[in-house]
Each structure stands twice: as C-alpha cells, then as structure tokens.
Design an enzyme around this catalytic site. Structure first.
Site, mmCIF file in Angstrom:
data_model
loop_
_atom_site.group_PDB
_atom_site.id
_atom_site.type_symbol
_atom_site.label_atom_id
_atom_site.label_comp_id
_atom_site.label_asym_id
_atom_site.label_seq_id
_atom_site.Cartn_x
_atom_site.Cartn_y
_atom_site.Cartn_z
ATOM 1 N N TYR A 101 0.851 -1.190 0.000
ATOM 2 C CA TYR A 101 0.000 0.000 0.000
ATOM 3 C C TYR A 101 0.885 1.239 0.000
ATOM 4 O O TYR A 101 1.814 1.348 0.812
ATOM 5 C CB TYR A 101 -0.895 0.011 1.254
ATOM 6 C CG TYR A 101 -1.658 1.311 1.430
ATOM 7 C CD1 TYR A 101 -2.977 1.417 1.025
ATOM 8 C CD2 TYR A 101 -1.047 2.439 1.982
ATOM 9 C CE1 TYR A 101 -3.667 2.611 1.162
ATOM 10 C CE2 TYR A 101 -1.727 3.638 2.119
ATOM 11 C CZ TYR A 101 -3.040 3.714 1.718
ATOM 12 O OH TYR A 101 -3.728 4.898 1.844
ATOM 13 N N GLU A 190 -3.446 7.478 -4.219
ATOM 14 C CA GLU A 190 -3.352 6.241 -3.443
ATOM 15 C C GLU A 190 -3.188 5.056 -4.398
ATOM 16 O O GLU A 190 -3.897 4.971 -5.393
ATOM 17 C CB GLU A 190 -4.615 6.052 -2.600
ATOM 18 C CG GLU A 190 -4.529 4.858 -1.669
ATOM 19 C CD GLU A 190 -5.856 4.551 -0.983
ATOM 20 O OE1 GLU A 190 -6.004 4.896 0.203
ATOM 21 O OE2 GLU A 190 -6.759 3.984 -1.636
#
Ligand code: GDP
Ligand code: MN
Length: 380
Positions: A101, A190
């Site tokens: 992530y 993101e």
C-alpha cells in the site's frame, strides 16, 4: 475532483509509474473486443468513484473474451455503494505475489504532504491503521524543500522491504508519485495495491486520484475527464450556472452570500434543530440572476421543504438583494416557504421592499437565529 481508476492510472503512466495495459469499455461487446485485443487473461473492473469494488463484485478475472463479455454484462448496471456502474476498465491481468500500500495525501494539521507506505496492502487503509498501525510507515515531505531520495529509502526500509530490486523499484515509484502529486495538483494519490509480480516487477494495480478543483484551470485535460453523470446531477447544474452548491442530507435549503456566512448558516440551522439540505453560496453578488440561479438549483432537490436565505450586505446592498429575490420570485414559480434574513448595508430598506411586495410564502426575520428557527419549523 475524484478521478476514475483508469484516469488516475493514465496520470500515473505519464509520471512513469508502471501500470498494466487496458481499454475502456461502455458495453459488454466493447469489453469483449478489449479482451480480444489484450489477448490473454484480463480483469474486468467496474469504474465507479468508490472503493471496495472487489468485495462488491465489481472486479472479475476472465481468461477468454467470452468470459470477459459475460463478466461485463454482470458488472454493468451494478450498484456499488450508490454508484451505478456505467463504464469498465478491461486490463491485462497480473499475477500477484505481494500486495503493498502506498499513498500520498495532505496532512492538513502539519500542512505538508504525507506519505504512507506498508507491505500490508490489499485491504483498506482504515483497517491497516486499526489492526496493524506499527506496520504503517508515515513520512512528511516539506513542500519547500521538495522530495529527497532518502525519504523514499526511509519509507521502503521502514516498512521492511528487504529485496534489493523491490527496494529500488518502489523507491523510484515513490519519487514519481510525489512528482505526479505536485505536477497534477493532487489532493490524494493512493495505490492500493501496489503489487509485486512473481517475477519481481512492481506496479500500480489500482489508483485513487483526487485533483484540487481550484487548480483545474491549469489542467484542462484533467478537467475534461469529469463525468457529469457520476456526480449529483444538481451539482452539475450548479457548476454550469457557476453557483457553489454542495448537497447535504436534510430538509432546509440554505443559501448565503460568502462561504463563511453560508457555513455559519448551516451551523445555525443545525443549532435550531434542523438539518441543512445543502450548502449554497451566492458569492459576492446578490443580483436577480444570481438569486434565480441559486433558487433554481435548491428547489430542484425534492428533499428541500423550506429555504433559508441569509444575506449580509457588505459591498452587496440588501435593497438590491431584496429586489433580486422579488424578481426571482416573479421569474420562477416558488411554492416552498422562503425565510429571508437581511442584515448589513441597507438592510432596513431591503426588509421594507420585501414586506411591501412579498408573497405569502415569504417571511422576513430580523435575526439569523430567528430565521433559522422559522425555517426549521416550516420544514418540519
Ligand atoms: P478495489 O477493491 O476497489 O480497491 O479494487 P482493486 O483494483 O484494488 O482490486 C481489488 C482486488 O482485486 C485487488 O486487491 C486484487 O486482489 C484483485 N485484482 C485486481 N486486479 C487483479 C489482477 O490483475 N490480477 C489478480 N490476480 N487480481 C487482481
Ligand atoms: Mn484498491
């Protein structure tokens, strides 16, 4: 402005961040053709401005064009968190060994961009932060100093990535993400998941990209990406009429002049026990056309039961606003109750104009709180 995954990936690609090849499809036939052209396994991905598509059945692997077409048929029209799927991204499927992530966003408290990176990717960041906070590495970048390569290394080592090739690729992507963030005036970038393939190639498998609305004038190509059908239809009408309008959940339509007063108006309505249906800022003006535009947006929302019109005359004079309101009422049929509070420059004259000519559904209150109470009462 939130971008779709495929649009964000296009910006990633422009910044040099590795992404898979893919095609946009609006129909199951187009999905089939895309899968045929990509040849080999593909992922059929619902394009909606919401996360958690995988869990909602919006992401499916297909090994043949037939299968891609069938998945496309099933996914098109799906409702994912209130968003209807109207477009699909058909992407060459990746083999996944690891899911990481990576994100970059604004930390408004510290007033600096904040990187977050963890090797525990694939699940939502809120879940990582809750269940495994020590695995999440956070790092601020001073916007004046800019990004430094050591910061990428700190993120990568801090998260415990040990493979040297992975370290190098991820560090490069971190730098590229910062460049994309600055270059495209992003509020959020993101990548979840950032994957490592079994051959050790790192790439962005998903993208969440938010661009600052106020910077869109610098990025006409990004502004063009907006899908007016995806947002609230009223927000699209408002944008067209250049009215600042944000849809909220309640019953009292709120219209003020200036963002500060409008926000306070939203607060006062809540304080009076009501719920604002929207946030609508007339801006500096208060001329008839501005009033008509604002009212025509607010009244299109079926949830609105009463309207609270709150104006403070500064440069804008209240008598002009009063005439604007009356003119608006003659130009449009307004059946909803309208509560007006005027204060500031020429307030008394404004109130007098309204009192003399006002229709029955319009009431004028002397203070903001009284007007809010009245509007809440009328909306109940
Ligand atoms: P989200 O659920 O909206 O965040 O959508 P993502 O694009 O992140 O996809 C969700 C999940 O689907 C990923 O975490 C992967 O596990 C899986 N997925 C997506 N694309 C691929 C792919 O190309 N190959 C494989 N094997 N899985 C994929
Ligand atoms: Mn994702």
């Amino acid at each position: 402005m939130d971008l779709y995954e495929y649009q964000g990936k296009e910006l990633f690609r422009q910044a040099g961040i590795p992404v898979s090849d893919g095609h946009l499809a609006f129909t199951s036939q187009e999905a089939r053709a895309a899968a045929h052209e990509l040849s080999g396994p593909v992922v059929v991905k619902a394009q909606v401005l919401a996360g958690g598509r995988g869990k909602a059945g919006g992401i499916k692997l297909a090994t043949t064009p037939d299968e891609a077409e069938a998945h496309a048929r099933a996914i098109l029209g799906l409702d994912i968190k209130g968003h209807i799927v109207r477009r699909l991204w058909i992407e060459a499927a990746s083999d996944i060994a690891k899911e990481y992530y990576l994100s970059l966003t604004f930390d408004r408290g510290i007033k600096k961009p904040l990187f977050m990176f963890t090797t525990q990717g694939g699940v939502e960041i809120e879940q990582i932060a809750e269940e495994n906070p020590q695995a999440l590495v956070r790092l601020h970048v001073d916007p004046l100093e800019g990004f430094n390569p050591w910061q990428a290394r700190r993120l990568v080592y801090g998260a415990g990535v040990t493979d040297p090739s992975e370290q190098k690729q991820i560090a490069r992507i971190i730098g590229q993400l910062y460049e994309a963030f600055v270059r495209f005036d992003a509020m959020l970038c993101e990548v979840n998941p950032l994957i490592v393939t079994p051959d050790g190639v790192v790439k962005a498998l998903d993208s969440k990209f938010t661009v600052d609305d106020n910077a869109l004038y610098r990025h006409p190509a990004i502004a063009e990406m907006r899908d007016d059908e995806a947002g609230d239809p009223l927000e699209a009408i408002a944008r067209e009429k250049k009215v600042t309008y944000v849809k909220l959940d309640g019953e009292v339509g709120v219209c003020g002049n200036g963002a500060g007063l409008t926000m306070s108006t939203v607060d006062v309505v809540t304080f009076a026990g009501g719920r604002p249906a929207n946030f609508c800022d007339l801006g500096g003006g208060g001329d008839a056309q501005g009033v008509v535009d604002a009212l025509s947006v607010i009244t299109r929302d079926p949830q609105v039961k009463a309207i609270f019109f709150n104006v403070f005359g500064g440069i804008t004079r209240c008598d002009e606003v009063a005439r604007g309101i009356l003119q608006a009422l003659t130009e449009m049929k307004l059946e909803l109750p309208l509560v007006v509070r005027l204060d500031g420059t020429n307030a008394e004259e404004g109130r007098r104009i309204l009192a003399a000519a006002a229709p029955a559904n319009l009431s004028v209150e002397p203070t903001m709180l009284e007007a809010a109470r009245r509007a809440v009462e009328l909306a109940a």
